[in-house]
Design a protein around this motif. Structure first.
Motif, mmCIF file in Angstrom:
data_model
loop_
_atom_site.group_PDB
_atom_site.id
_atom_site.type_symbol
_atom_site.label_atom_id
_atom_site.label_comp_id
_atom_site.label_asym_id
_atom_site.label_seq_id
_atom_site.Cartn_x
_atom_site.Cartn_y
_atom_site.Cartn_z
ATOM 1 N N VAL A 84 18.689 69.467 39.238
ATOM 2 C CA VAL A 84 18.120 70.161 40.396
ATOM 3 C C VAL A 84 18.402 71.656 40.284
ATOM 4 C CG1 VAL A 84 18.197 70.426 42.900
ATOM 5 C CG2 VAL A 84 18.295 68.145 41.892
ATOM 6 N N THR A 127 16.723 74.512 45.179
ATOM 7 C CA THR A 127 15.997 73.270 45.479
ATOM 8 C C THR A 127 16.933 72.301 46.188
ATOM 9 O OG1 THR A 127 14.484 73.489 43.607
ATOM 10 C CG2 THR A 127 14.794 71.273 44.499
ATOM 11 N N PRO A 147 17.960 68.567 47.170
ATOM 12 C CA PRO A 147 17.730 67.150 46.842
ATOM 13 C C PRO A 147 17.779 66.280 48.095
ATOM 14 C CG PRO A 147 19.980 67.747 46.310
ATOM 15 C CD PRO A 147 19.315 69.009 46.806
#
Length: 264
Positions: A91, A95, A97
């Motif tokens: 990741v 970003t 998750p």
């Protein structure tokens, strides 16, 4: 002049807001869930097993770090089958998750709707979950399973597995009035070296009234199993049932249409 500026800037503002919500869906069941929520337009990448026409980002177990990084998504949504250290590795910075469940019950599918909405800051997650709960329970209630004893099988060939307790399909078919005879929790893999080496061994052990197989067509192996064990096979579309997502509503429609197969 003010109105002209608004007309020019508004598309840019909307576009920026959309970019902030871009999503990589790391599993087809995630994609189906996003589609139910009306968020398909936010998806910029999907796993290699997905049918949606988007750039590919690997699989649940082996996400493609480079592909994900190039897409620069705001969110990557995956399942709890992706190990935490893998998520940490792939990741990119910036970003977020989001990890979903969904495999143990229909209730977990409902919870996924809430979890996605909460993570993305989308209003109405609980309402969406309640809507889906109403839809699937109403459809299931219209099906007369007639207490038929069944095994739920992913396929007859390849690496088949049987759905047992603590799976969404066990839960679903119970609500539709079937008795699932599988005693194993989660899924039972049918392969050489396990308790049952072949599908016919499993069928001969449990002696169900029907073998429900999530493949569109009977196939030679299923046909042979049916003939050898004298157990009727009911084929259902795996695209509707094998994803723990709201697409299962289409599966219930198909199941209702095939009701004469076990009521005649």
């Amino acid at each position: 002049m003010k109105q002209l500026l608004i007309a020019i800037l508004f598309p840019l503002i909307v576009g920026c807001a959309g970019n902030e919500q871009t999503i990589v869906s790391q599993s087809p069941y995630v994609t189906h869930t996003l589609q139910y929520l009306g968020l398909e337009g936010k998806i910029v990448g999907v796993s290699k097993h997905d049918r949606l026409d988007r750039p590919r980002t690997g699989t649940i177990f082996r996400p493609d770090k480079q592909a994900i990084t190039e897409l620069k998504p705001k969110y990557i949504i995956t399942s709890n089958w992706t190990q935490k250290h893998v998520i940490d590795e792939v990741v990119p910075e910036g970003t977020v998750p989001v990890v979903l469940d969904g495999f143990r019950s229909m209730g977990e599918i409902e919870e996924n709707l809430v979890r996605i909405c909460d993570a993305l800051g989308v209003a109405g997650g609980q309402e969406q979950a309640e809507r889906f709960h109403h839809e699937w329970t109403q459809k299931a209630a219209l099906i007369n399973g007639n207490s038929s004893r069944v095994l739920l099988l992913s396929a007859c060939t390849g690496q088949p597995y049987s759905f047992g307790k603590k799976t969404w399909l066990y839960d679903l078919f119970q609500h539709a009035g079937f008795e699932i005879v599988e005693t194993h929790e989660h899924v039972r893999h049918i392969t050489i070296g396990n308790e049952f080496n072949e599908v016919k061994d499993l069928v001969n052990h449990f002696r169900p009234d029907y073998l429900i197989v999530f493949e569109r067509d009977m196939g030679k192996v299923c046909s042979a199993v049916s003939m050898e064990t004298n157990v009727k096979v009911i084929n259902l579309d795996g695209d509707y049932f094998l994803h723990p997502a709201p697409v299962i509503l289409k599966g219930l429609t198909e199941l209702k249409a095939k009701e004469p197969m076990w009521l005649d």
